[in-house]
Each structure stands twice: as structure tokens, then as C-alpha cells.
Design an enzyme around this catalytic site. Structure first.
Site, PDB file in Angstrom:
ATOM      1  N   HIS A 175       0.817  -1.229   0.000  1.00  0.00           N
ATOM      2  CA  HIS A 175       0.000   0.000   0.000  1.00  0.00           C
ATOM      3  C   HIS A 175       0.849   1.276   0.000  1.00  0.00           C
ATOM      4  O   HIS A 175       0.291   2.372  -0.092  1.00  0.00           O
ATOM      5  CB  HIS A 175      -0.949   0.023   1.199  1.00  0.00           C
ATOM      6  CG  HIS A 175      -2.000  -1.041   1.153  1.00  0.00           C
ATOM      7  ND1 HIS A 175      -2.860  -1.181   0.082  1.00  0.00           N
ATOM      8  CD2 HIS A 175      -2.341  -2.031   2.016  1.00  0.00           C
ATOM      9  CE1 HIS A 175      -3.682  -2.200   0.304  1.00  0.00           C
ATOM     10  NE2 HIS A 175      -3.378  -2.744   1.458  1.00  0.00           N
ATOM     11  N   ASP A 211      -2.739 -10.579  -2.780  1.00  0.00           N
ATOM     12  CA  ASP A 211      -3.325 -10.099  -1.520  1.00  0.00           C
ATOM     13  C   ASP A 211      -4.791  -9.734  -1.780  1.00  0.00           C
ATOM     14  O   ASP A 211      -5.168  -9.365  -2.890  1.00  0.00           O
ATOM     15  CB  ASP A 211      -2.539  -8.872  -1.042  1.00  0.00           C
ATOM     16  CG  ASP A 211      -2.965  -8.366   0.328  1.00  0.00           C
ATOM     17  OD1 ASP A 211      -2.277  -8.684   1.305  1.00  0.00           O
ATOM     18  OD2 ASP A 211      -3.983  -7.638   0.405  1.00  0.00           O
ATOM     19  N   HIS A 213      -6.356  -7.188  -0.952  1.00  0.00           N
ATOM     20  CA  HIS A 213      -6.529  -5.759  -1.227  1.00  0.00           C
ATOM     21  C   HIS A 213      -5.696  -5.333  -2.427  1.00  0.00           C
ATOM     22  O   HIS A 213      -4.656  -5.918  -2.707  1.00  0.00           O
ATOM     23  CB  HIS A 213      -6.108  -4.930  -0.006  1.00  0.00           C
ATOM     24  CG  HIS A 213      -6.812  -5.320   1.256  1.00  0.00           C
ATOM     25  ND1 HIS A 213      -6.250  -6.165   2.188  1.00  0.00           N
ATOM     26  CD2 HIS A 213      -8.042  -4.996   1.711  1.00  0.00           C
ATOM     27  CE1 HIS A 213      -7.110  -6.340   3.184  1.00  0.00           C
ATOM     28  NE2 HIS A 213      -8.217  -5.654   2.914  1.00  0.00           N
ATOM     29  N   ASP A 301      -4.789 -12.878   2.808  1.00  0.00           N
ATOM     30  CA  ASP A 301      -6.008 -12.380   3.457  1.00  0.00           C
ATOM     31  C   ASP A 301      -7.260 -12.561   2.605  1.00  0.00           C
ATOM     32  O   ASP A 301      -8.362 -12.223   3.047  1.00  0.00           O
ATOM     33  CB  ASP A 301      -5.849 -10.916   3.902  1.00  0.00           C
ATOM     34  CG  ASP A 301      -5.182 -10.034   2.878  1.00  0.00           C
ATOM     35  OD1 ASP A 301      -4.907 -10.507   1.760  1.00  0.00           O
ATOM     36  OD2 ASP A 301      -4.935  -8.848   3.196  1.00  0.00           O
ATOM     37  N   TYR A 339      -4.231 -12.361   8.102  1.00  0.00           N
ATOM     38  CA  TYR A 339      -4.410 -11.967   9.498  1.00  0.00           C
ATOM     39  C   TYR A 339      -5.084 -13.008  10.378  1.00  0.00           C
ATOM     40  O   TYR A 339      -5.239 -12.785  11.574  1.00  0.00           O
ATOM     41  CB  TYR A 339      -5.197 -10.642   9.535  1.00  0.00           C
ATOM     42  CG  TYR A 339      -4.544  -9.596   8.670  1.00  0.00           C
ATOM     43  CD1 TYR A 339      -3.409  -8.923   9.112  1.00  0.00           C
ATOM     44  CD2 TYR A 339      -4.995  -9.336   7.364  1.00  0.00           C
ATOM     45  CE1 TYR A 339      -2.764  -7.999   8.304  1.00  0.00           C
ATOM     46  CE2 TYR A 339      -4.362  -8.418   6.553  1.00  0.00           C
ATOM     47  CZ  TYR A 339      -3.245  -7.752   7.031  1.00  0.00           C
ATOM     48  OH  TYR A 339      -2.600  -6.853   6.229  1.00  0.00           O
TER      49      TYR A 339
HETATM   50  C1  SP5 Z   1      -1.268  -5.316   3.730  1.00  0.00           C
HETATM   51  C2  SP5 Z   1      -2.734  -5.332   3.957  1.00  0.00           C
HETATM   52  O1  SP5 Z   1      -3.384  -6.344   3.822  1.00  0.00           O
HETATM   53  N1  SP5 Z   1      -3.276  -4.197   4.372  1.00  0.00           N
HETATM   54  C3  SP5 Z   1      -4.675  -4.187   4.575  1.00  0.00           C
HETATM   55  C4  SP5 Z   1      -5.111  -2.928   5.158  1.00  0.00           C
HETATM   56  C5  SP5 Z   1      -6.596  -2.888   5.153  1.00  0.00           C
HETATM   57  N2  SP5 Z   1      -7.052  -2.393   6.363  1.00  0.00           N
HETATM   58  C6  SP5 Z   1      -8.405  -1.970   6.308  1.00  0.00           C
HETATM   59  C7  SP5 Z   1      -8.886  -1.823   7.673  1.00  0.00           C
HETATM   60  C8  SP5 Z   1     -10.339  -1.609   7.719  1.00  0.00           C
HETATM   61  C9  SP5 Z   1     -10.834  -1.754   9.116  1.00  0.00           C
HETATM   62  N3  SP5 Z   1     -10.371  -2.953   9.761  1.00  0.00           N
HETATM   63  C10 SP5 Z   1     -11.100  -3.241  10.918  1.00  0.00           C
HETATM   64  C11 SP5 Z   1     -10.257  -3.973  11.896  1.00  0.00           C
HETATM   65  C12 SP5 Z   1     -10.506  -3.506  13.264  1.00  0.00           C
HETATM   66  N4  SP5 Z   1      -9.325  -3.497  14.059  1.00  0.00           N
HETATM   67 ZN    ZN Z   2      -4.417  -7.131   2.267  1.00  0.00          ZN
END
Ligand code: SP5
Ligand code: ZN
Length: 371
Positions: A175, A211, A213, A301, A339
Site C-alpha cells: 500500500h 493479496d 486488497h 487475506d 491476518y
Molecule cells: C497489507 C494489507 O493487507 N493491508 C490491509 C489494510 C486494510 N485495512 C483496512 C482496515 C479496515 C478496518 N479494519 C477493521 C479492523 C478492526 N481493528
Molecule cells: Zn491485504
């Protein structure tokens, strides 16, 4: 069917990657437990060791390798902002345990004004950051640097003739753009590896990002370049998912890079068949263009159990993705997201096993194919 193994596969790692502890993330104004935790790396290391991978230490690389894709000001900021925060008493006097930005110099704020360096540390905190989820604390920089070194060391191994190498990078990287970090990422490990492979003599590099995302940072870094292809399948940002502002199908590259970027956004709930069809499309595009080496942004993920994405991929799906990618050429696999601690290790081992199998079945040469 026996699951083909990864015995002897180089897995590059540094203990320093454990030193980054974001201690949560500020999401929608509330401090929450984060999912990008040090335990992720411990779990991955254990799974790789159990699977017989050859764990190898990350070698320290010259800053040049970082500056090939990042502005020096971003790198300096990441290296020094925690010390400034600490010296400023933000933790001791105000209970602010991590660097969390509150003002962001968006294009709309600046309106063309030069990007200044704010006098206050709390003002500067947002200068290179685009969200509130990507916190910096003690040890963060050491881990950030070690993750980049792991990716660079894996790239070195492949440039020296290793068919497949894996970098256990933590924190992840895809990112982060040339000059802005976010999404739990700080330096773009995969982009740093891709640039290093170019400098090692590969004329064409393909980054395949599996990934869940979109890797907006990697896309942005190579958007104008024809020599580094970027292809990604990910949960559709248009359906409401991070990174929200990038990852749409009409982003195809710019200028000389037109056509060297491919986004395949997928509906929430997408499972193996459609996800693998998208992997296959990217693989076919890379095969059609030709490439000397592949960098895989290996986020797991997209798995069904993962808390950060609504994709529904199985471990068998991840293995199959590896089998599809493996025949393309030498592979540097760089850890991104993933995760769900109980399944994380098995997913990465399955993907790497697929890559190794795909490479072997294709009868690929073990030596580096570029001059
Ligand atoms: C590297 C990668 O996979 N980054 C992903 C980042 C996406 N994060 C988005 C988070 C949105 C809210 N998550 C809620 C979790 C609560 N702790
Ligand atoms: Zn991701």
C-alpha cells in the site's frame, strides 16, 4: 494426493521484523486492536520451519535500494519520526503511545502550494501518511528496514539463480507509494525487490499481487513504466473496500506504462473458481507479454477465515494459484497481508508449495534466465 513440499526453499527472515508493534489502529476515530500483529511473523516462521524451508537471515542492503522506489524524505521520516515523537514528550507527557497523524496534506488542502515540513512533530506526523491505521512506535523502523532487507535478499538469491525464494516481510508493503505510507505498510517491499531485480539485469519484471486488497502503492510506483508490469486481483474497491481510491479496472497504466497495469476487482464473497480464473487471466497476460522474473505479493487475506476481507478462497485455492504462477519464471515471493493466525502459516506454505510444484512441472531452468 500428497501435498508437494517446500523442503529447502529459501525463506528470508530477520528477528527485527518482530520489533514493530503498532499496538492497534485508529479506525473511524476509535483505537482498536489491530490485526497486523507481531504474532503473524512468529506463526509464519514456525510454519515455514515445520515445512522444511531453509530459513536464511536477511542481509543489510544499501539505502540506494530503497531510494530506487521511494523519496528520500519518506525514508528519512520513517527512520526518525518515532525518536522525534519521544523527544517531544508526546508519550511521556500526553499519553500518546504511538505516532498517529491528525492533519493530512491532501491535494485539496495544498491547492498547489509547496509541501512544507510542519514545525510541530504532530503536524509533521501526517506529512507522508494517508490514514490513521498505520502507527509508528519504538522498533518500527528497525522492522520496516529489516522487511525491505528480507525482500532484497530474496531478490539477490533469485538473481543468483535460485528458482524460487520467499521473503517473510513484516510489516507488509504494497500500500505504500513513492512518498506516502498507509494500510499497515511503510516501505514497499515488493516494489523494492522488483526494482532491485531490474538493477540486477532483468529487463522485464512482473508483479502479481494476490493479496485480498489492491496494492495501490505498487501500482502507483510503476504506473508510468512498461518494464515493470503490475497485475492484481482483489476485493472490489467500488464495493466499499480498502484502499477505496484505487484498484479499479480502468486503471491500465499511463504514458509509456499504458497497458502494463491490470486490475481485476472481485465481488465480496468471491471463492476459488472465480478467484482462480482471475489469477489465470493475470498469468496469461504475463505469459503473453513475456517476463524475466515474477515478484508475487503474497497476501493470504483473501482466505475465507480472514477478518480483513470478504473473499472466500480456500487453502487449495491458494495452492492452485501458486501452481499457475510457478511456470512463469523465477519467483520472488514477498509476504503481504494475512491476518487469521490459526490458518496463516498453512496458507503461505500451500501457496509456496504450489509455486515450487508449478515451476518443477514446467521443467523450468534453475538458473537465472536473464543476461
Ligand atoms: C497489507 C494489507 O493487507 N493491508 C490491509 C489494510 C486494510 N485495512 C483496512 C482496515 C479496515 C478496518 N479494519 C477493521 C479492523 C478492526 N481493528
Ligand atoms: Zn491485504
Amino acid at each position: 494426493m500428497t501435498a508437494p513440499g517446500i523442503t529447502g526453499l529459501p525463506a528470508v527472515w530477520s528477528e527485527d521484523c518482530l520489533r514493530h508493534d503498532p499496538a492497534g489502529e485508529v479506525w473511524l476515530g476509535v483505537w482498536e486492536p489491530g490485526t497486523e500483529v507481531p504474532e503473524r511473523a512468529r506463526v509464519l516462521l514456525e510454519a515455514l520451519t515445520q515445512a522444511g524451508a531453509s530459513v536464511t537471515g536477511a542481509r543489510r542492503h544499501d539505502p540506494d535500494a530503497l531510494l530506487a522506489v521511494h523519496d528520500d524524505e519518506l525514508v528519512d521520516h520513517l527512520a526518525t519520526i518515532w525518536a522525534q515523537w519521544e523527544a517531544g514528550g508526546y508519550e511521556r507527557d500526553y499519553g500518546r503511545r504511538r505516532v498517529v497523524p491528525y492533519v493530512f496534506p491532501t491535494p485539496g488542502l495544498l491547492g498547489g502550494l509547496p509541501l512544507r515540513s510542519p514545525a510541530a512533530t504532530h503536524g509533521r506526523a501526517g506529512r507522508f501518511c494517508y490514514d490513521t491505521m498505520t502507527l509508528v512506535g519504538p522498533g518500527s523502523w528497525e522492522a520496516i528496514r529489516a522487511a525491505a532487507d528480507a525482500a532484497l535478499t530474496a531478490a539477490d538469491l533469485v538473481a543468483a539463480g535460485q528458482r524460487v525464494a520467499y521473503a517473510l516481510c513484516r510489516p507488509p508493503g504494497h500500500h505504500t507509494t513513492k512518498s506516502a505510507y498507509g494500510g499497515s505498510c511503510y516501505l514497499n517491499n515488493a516494489a523494492i525487490a522488483a526494482a532491485a531485480l531490474r538493477r540486477a539485469g532483468a529487463e522485464r519484471v512482473a508483479v502479481i499481487d494476490i493479496d485480498a486488497h489492491h496494492g495501490n502503492g505498487t501500482q502507483a510506483i510503476f504506473y508510468d513504466r512498461p518494464d515493470v508490469y503490475y497485475g492484481s486481483l482483489h476485493v472490489d474497491p467500488g464495493a466499499g473496500w480498502f484502499p477505496h481510491y484505487a484498484g479499479y479496472a480502468d486503471e491500465r497504466g499511463r504514458g509509456a506504462g499504458t497497458g502494463a497495469n491490470r486490475n481485476l476487482p472481485l465481488a465480496p464473497g468471491t471463492s476459488d473458481d472465480d478467484w482462480l480464473a482471475a489469477v489465470d487471466m493475470l498469468v496469461n497476460e504475463v505469459r503473453g507479454r513475456g517476463t524475466d522474473v515474477v515478484v508475487v505479493s503474497l497476501g493470504v487475506d483473501a482466505a475465507a477465515a480472514d477478518p480483513e476481507s470478504p473473499l472466500q478462497v480456500s487453502p487449495a485455492g491458494y495452492r492452485r494459484a501458486g501452481e499457475l504462477i510457478g511456470p512463469l519464471g523465477p519467483v520472488v515471493a514477498v509476504q503481504e497481508g494475512g491476518y487469521d493466525l490459526p490458518s496463516l502459516g498453512g496458507l503461505v506454505v500451500a501457496t509456496l508449495g504450489g509455486i515450487v510444484t508449478g515451476a518443477r512441472d514446467a521443467g523450468a531452468a534453475t538458473t537465472s534466465p536473464w543476461p
